[in-house]
Design a protein around this motif. Structure first.
Motif, PDB file in Angstrom:
ATOM      1  N   ILE A 243       0.862  -1.185   0.000  1.00 16.16           N
ATOM      2  CA  ILE A 243       0.000   0.000   0.000  1.00 16.16           C
ATOM      3  C   ILE A 243       0.893   1.227   0.000  1.00 16.16           C
ATOM      4  CG2 ILE A 243      -1.817   1.250   1.222  1.00 16.16           C
ATOM      5  CD1 ILE A 243      -2.483  -1.502   2.570  1.00 16.16           C
ATOM      6  N   ASP A 244       0.755   2.055  -1.028  1.00 15.18           N
ATOM      7  CA  ASP A 244       1.554   3.275  -1.191  1.00 15.18           C
ATOM      8  C   ASP A 244       0.607   4.469  -1.115  1.00 15.18           C
ATOM      9  OD1 ASP A 244       3.084   5.426  -1.987  1.00 15.18           O
ATOM     10  OD2 ASP A 244       3.916   4.434  -3.745  1.00 15.18           O
ATOM     11  N   LEU A 245       0.577   5.130   0.047  1.00 18.48           N
ATOM     12  CA  LEU A 245      -0.359   6.231   0.235  1.00 18.48           C
ATOM     13  C   LEU A 245       0.073   7.510  -0.463  1.00 18.48           C
ATOM     14  CD1 LEU A 245      -1.438   5.707   3.944  1.00 18.48           C
ATOM     15  CD2 LEU A 245      -2.727   5.216   1.873  1.00 18.48           C
ATOM     16  N   LEU A 246       1.356   7.682  -0.760  1.00 13.24           N
ATOM     17  CA  LEU A 246       1.791   8.883  -1.475  1.00 13.24           C
ATOM     18  C   LEU A 246       1.293   8.855  -2.919  1.00 13.24           C
ATOM     19  CD1 LEU A 246       3.433  11.533  -1.405  1.00 13.24           C
ATOM     20  CD2 LEU A 246       5.370  10.208  -2.232  1.00 13.24           C
ATOM     21  N   ASN A 247       1.424   7.705  -3.563  1.00 13.31           N
ATOM     22  CA  ASN A 247       0.990   7.580  -4.956  1.00 13.31           C
ATOM     23  C   ASN A 247      -0.448   7.068  -5.076  1.00 13.31           C
ATOM     24  OD1 ASN A 247       3.488   8.405  -6.153  1.00 13.31           O
ATOM     25  ND2 ASN A 247       4.321   6.482  -5.385  1.00 13.31           N
TER      26      ASN A 247
ATOM     27  N   ILE B 163      -0.442 -13.692 -10.433  1.00 16.83           N
ATOM     28  CA  ILE B 163      -1.344 -12.567 -10.665  1.00 16.83           C
ATOM     29  C   ILE B 163      -0.757 -11.335  -9.998  1.00 16.83           C
ATOM     30  CG2 ILE B 163      -3.630 -11.608 -10.147  1.00 16.83           C
ATOM     31  CD1 ILE B 163      -4.690 -14.484 -10.246  1.00 16.83           C
ATOM     32  N   ASN B 164      -0.652 -10.258 -10.752  1.00 16.52           N
ATOM     33  CA  ASN B 164      -0.143  -8.994 -10.241  1.00 16.52           C
ATOM     34  C   ASN B 164      -1.108  -7.903 -10.682  1.00 16.52           C
ATOM     35  OD1 ASN B 164       1.527  -7.147  -9.032  1.00 16.52           O
ATOM     36  ND2 ASN B 164       3.015  -7.103 -10.680  1.00 16.52           N
ATOM     37  N   ALA B 165      -1.571  -7.080  -9.755  1.00 19.86           N
ATOM     38  CA  ALA B 165      -2.519  -6.028 -10.112  1.00 19.86           C
ATOM     39  C   ALA B 165      -2.274  -4.795  -9.263  1.00 19.86           C
ATOM     40  CB  ALA B 165      -3.946  -6.516  -9.927  1.00 19.86           C
ATOM     41  N   ARG B 166      -2.700  -3.650  -9.778  1.00 15.52           N
ATOM     42  CA  ARG B 166      -2.598  -2.382  -9.062  1.00 15.52           C
ATOM     43  C   ARG B 166      -3.976  -1.739  -9.030  1.00 15.52           C
ATOM     44  NH1 ARG B 166       2.233   1.259 -10.510  1.00 15.52           N
ATOM     45  NH2 ARG B 166       3.143  -0.369  -9.265  1.00 15.52           N
ATOM     46  N   ILE B 167      -4.348  -1.249  -7.857  1.00 13.90           N
ATOM     47  CA  ILE B 167      -5.641  -0.602  -7.668  1.00 13.90           C
ATOM     48  C   ILE B 167      -5.383   0.834  -7.215  1.00 13.90           C
ATOM     49  CG2 ILE B 167      -7.791  -0.645  -6.342  1.00 13.90           C
ATOM     50  CD1 ILE B 167      -7.135  -3.668  -5.827  1.00 13.90           C
ATOM     51  N   GLU B 168      -6.048   1.789  -7.836  1.00 15.53           N
ATOM     52  CA  GLU B 168      -5.921   3.183  -7.411  1.00 15.53           C
ATOM     53  C   GLU B 168      -6.795   3.440  -6.197  1.00 15.53           C
ATOM     54  OE1 GLU B 168      -6.413   6.682  -9.908  1.00 15.53           O
ATOM     55  OE2 GLU B 168      -5.490   5.529 -11.529  1.00 15.53           O
ATOM     56  N   ILE B 169      -6.275   4.215  -5.257  1.00 15.13           N
ATOM     57  CA  ILE B 169      -7.040   4.635  -4.087  1.00 15.13           C
ATOM     58  C   ILE B 169      -7.598   6.012  -4.397  1.00 15.13           C
ATOM     59  CG2 ILE B 169      -6.942   5.196  -1.634  1.00 15.13           C
ATOM     60  CD1 ILE B 169      -4.382   3.463  -1.507  1.00 15.13           C
ATOM     61  N   ARG B 170      -8.870   6.191  -4.199  1.00 19.21           N
ATOM     62  CA  ARG B 170      -9.487   7.503  -4.420  1.00 19.21           C
ATOM     63  C   ARG B 170      -9.865   8.078  -3.060  1.00 19.21           C
ATOM     64  NH1 ARG B 170     -11.685   4.923  -9.150  1.00 19.21           N
ATOM     65  NH2 ARG B 170     -10.684   5.870 -10.935  1.00 19.21           N
TER      66      ARG B 170
ATOM     67  N   THR C  30     -11.451  10.216  -0.099  1.00 21.54           N
ATOM     68  CA  THR C  30     -12.761  10.820   0.084  1.00 21.54           C
ATOM     69  C   THR C  30     -12.592  12.325   0.215  1.00 21.54           C
ATOM     70  OG1 THR C  30     -13.441   8.833   1.248  1.00 21.54           O
ATOM     71  CG2 THR C  30     -14.805  10.778   1.552  1.00 21.54           C
ATOM     72  N   ALA C  31     -13.473  13.081  -0.429  1.00 14.93           N
ATOM     73  CA  ALA C  31     -13.398  14.540  -0.334  1.00 14.93           C
ATOM     74  C   ALA C  31     -13.616  14.983   1.104  1.00 14.93           C
ATOM     75  CB  ALA C  31     -14.460  15.164  -1.235  1.00 14.93           C
ATOM     76  N   GLY C  32     -12.948  16.027   1.489  1.00 15.13           N
ATOM     77  CA  GLY C  32     -13.094  16.563   2.834  1.00 15.13           C
ATOM     78  C   GLY C  32     -11.798  17.211   3.263  1.00 15.13           C
ATOM     79  N   ARG C  33     -11.768  17.625   4.489  1.00 16.39           N
ATOM     80  CA  ARG C  33     -10.546  18.243   5.009  1.00 16.39           C
ATOM     81  C   ARG C  33      -9.474  17.172   5.132  1.00 16.39           C
ATOM     82  NH1 ARG C  33     -11.200  20.551  10.425  1.00 16.39           N
ATOM     83  NH2 ARG C  33      -8.957  20.714  10.214  1.00 16.39           N
ATOM     84  N   GLU C  34      -8.446  17.263   4.338  1.00 15.26           N
ATOM     85  CA  GLU C  34      -7.402  16.234   4.323  1.00 15.26           C
ATOM     86  C   GLU C  34      -6.641  16.157   5.642  1.00 15.26           C
ATOM     87  OE1 GLU C  34      -8.722  14.715   1.109  1.00 15.26           O
ATOM     88  OE2 GLU C  34      -6.946  13.874   2.042  1.00 15.26           O
ATOM     89  N   ASP C  35      -6.599  17.274   6.383  1.00 18.98           N
ATOM     90  CA  ASP C  35      -5.844  17.254   7.640  1.00 18.98           C
ATOM     91  C   ASP C  35      -6.723  16.808   8.814  1.00 18.98           C
ATOM     92  OD1 ASP C  35      -6.058  20.760   8.656  1.00 18.98           O
ATOM     93  OD2 ASP C  35      -7.469  19.501   7.566  1.00 18.98           O
ATOM     94  N   ALA C  36      -8.015  16.560   8.567  1.00 21.48           N
ATOM     95  CA  ALA C  36      -8.923  16.228   9.651  1.00 21.48           C
ATOM     96  C   ALA C  36      -8.806  14.770  10.082  1.00 21.48           C
ATOM     97  CB  ALA C  36     -10.359  16.530   9.245  1.00 21.48           C
ATOM     98  N   MET C  37      -8.536  13.884   9.142  1.00 27.88           N
ATOM     99  CA  MET C  37      -8.514  12.463   9.447  1.00 27.88           C
ATOM    100  C   MET C  37      -7.764  11.734   8.339  1.00 27.88           C
ATOM    101  SD  MET C  37     -11.848   9.995   9.943  1.00 27.88           S
ATOM    102  CE  MET C  37     -12.517  10.955  11.264  1.00 27.88           C
ATOM    103  N   HIS C  38      -7.090  10.668   8.686  1.00 30.24           N
ATOM    104  CA  HIS C  38      -6.373   9.882   7.689  1.00 30.24           C
ATOM    105  C   HIS C  38      -7.356   9.354   6.648  1.00 30.24           C
ATOM    106  CE1 HIS C  38      -4.221   6.492   5.951  1.00 30.24           C
ATOM    107  NE2 HIS C  38      -3.134   7.171   6.263  1.00 30.24           N
ATOM    108  N   THR C  39      -6.937   9.326   5.385  1.00 32.49           N
ATOM    109  CA  THR C  39      -7.798   8.930   4.269  1.00 32.49           C
ATOM    110  C   THR C  39      -8.489   7.592   4.502  1.00 32.49           C
ATOM    111  OG1 THR C  39      -6.277  10.081   2.808  1.00 32.49           O
ATOM    112  CG2 THR C  39      -7.846   8.613   1.767  1.00 32.49           C
ATOM    113  N   GLY C  40      -7.754   6.579   4.913  1.00 37.50           N
ATOM    114  CA  GLY C  40      -8.339   5.263   5.134  1.00 37.50           C
ATOM    115  C   GLY C  40      -9.347   5.266   6.267  1.00 37.50           C
ATOM    116  N   THR C  41      -9.015   5.947   7.355  1.00 36.68           N
ATOM    117  CA  THR C  41      -9.921   6.021   8.498  1.00 36.68           C
ATOM    118  C   THR C  41     -11.203   6.742   8.117  1.00 36.68           C
ATOM    119  OG1 THR C  41      -8.005   6.104   9.950  1.00 36.68           O
ATOM    120  CG2 THR C  41     -10.110   6.717  10.904  1.00 36.68           C
ATOM    121  N   ARG C  42     -11.075   7.816   7.351  1.00 34.39           N
ATOM    122  CA  ARG C  42     -12.247   8.594   6.938  1.00 34.39           C
ATOM    123  C   ARG C  42     -13.213   7.725   6.135  1.00 34.39           C
ATOM    124  NH1 ARG C  42     -10.078  12.069   3.766  1.00 34.39           N
ATOM    125  NH2 ARG C  42      -9.535  13.583   5.333  1.00 34.39           N
ATOM    126  N   SER C  43     -12.694   6.984   5.156  1.00 33.31           N
ATOM    127  CA  SER C  43     -13.572   6.162   4.322  1.00 33.31           C
ATOM    128  C   SER C  43     -14.223   5.049   5.136  1.00 33.31           C
ATOM    129  CB  SER C  43     -12.816   5.600   3.123  1.00 33.31           C
ATOM    130  OG  SER C  43     -11.766   4.774   3.546  1.00 33.31           O
TER     131      SER C  43
END
Length: 131
Positions: A42-46, A58-65, A67-80
């Motif tokens: 899991i690469d959170l920068l990219n 099997i090798n695959a890559r999934i993009e993380i999108r 969630t819109a909101g204040r980015e400094d309010a909560m970690h992206t994974g926790t928010r979703s």
């Protein structure tokens, strides 16, 4: 701010979790899980997740999108996760992760921390239901 944890399951499956939270780049946290059947990175920068299943080649890559909101309010994974839980309560649908799965993750996390603090192997309690 870094650790390597190896987990052995009764079925003979082993998995290792490598974490390093020290990085000169803001919010560049990488998580890698390597098990007997595959690898998850899991690469959170990219904003992507890459996995590889050894036997099936099997090798695959999934993009993380994020969630819109204040980015400094909560970690992206926790928010979703929180948004998903709130939606399941509102809709009455089963959440992505139920109480038993959440309890297992907390139990595993506490056993890992205990193992690190006491420099010894710890057993993880088996959780089949939550009262």
């Amino acid at each position: 701010d870094n650790c390597i944890v190896t987990i052995g399951y009764p079925e003979g499956i082993k998995a290792s979790l490598f974490m390093c939270l020290m990085d000169p780049y803001k919010e560049h946290y990488d998580f890698e899980i390597i098990g007997t059947r595959g690898r998850l990175f899991i690469d959170l920068l990219n904003l992507n997740i890459e996995y590889f299943l050894f036997n099936d080649n099997i090798n695959a890559r999934i993009e993380i999108r994020p969630t819109a909101g204040r980015e400094d309010a909560m970690h992206t994974g926790t928010r979703s996760e929180m948004i998903g839980f709130i939606e399941s309560v509102r809709s009455g649908n089963r959440p992505e992760m139920d109480a038993v799965e959440a309890a297992r993750i907390v139990s595993l996390s506490l056993s890992i921390e205990k193992s690190i603090c006491h420099s010894r192997v710890e057993s993880v309690p088996r959780i089949d239901r939550v009262n």
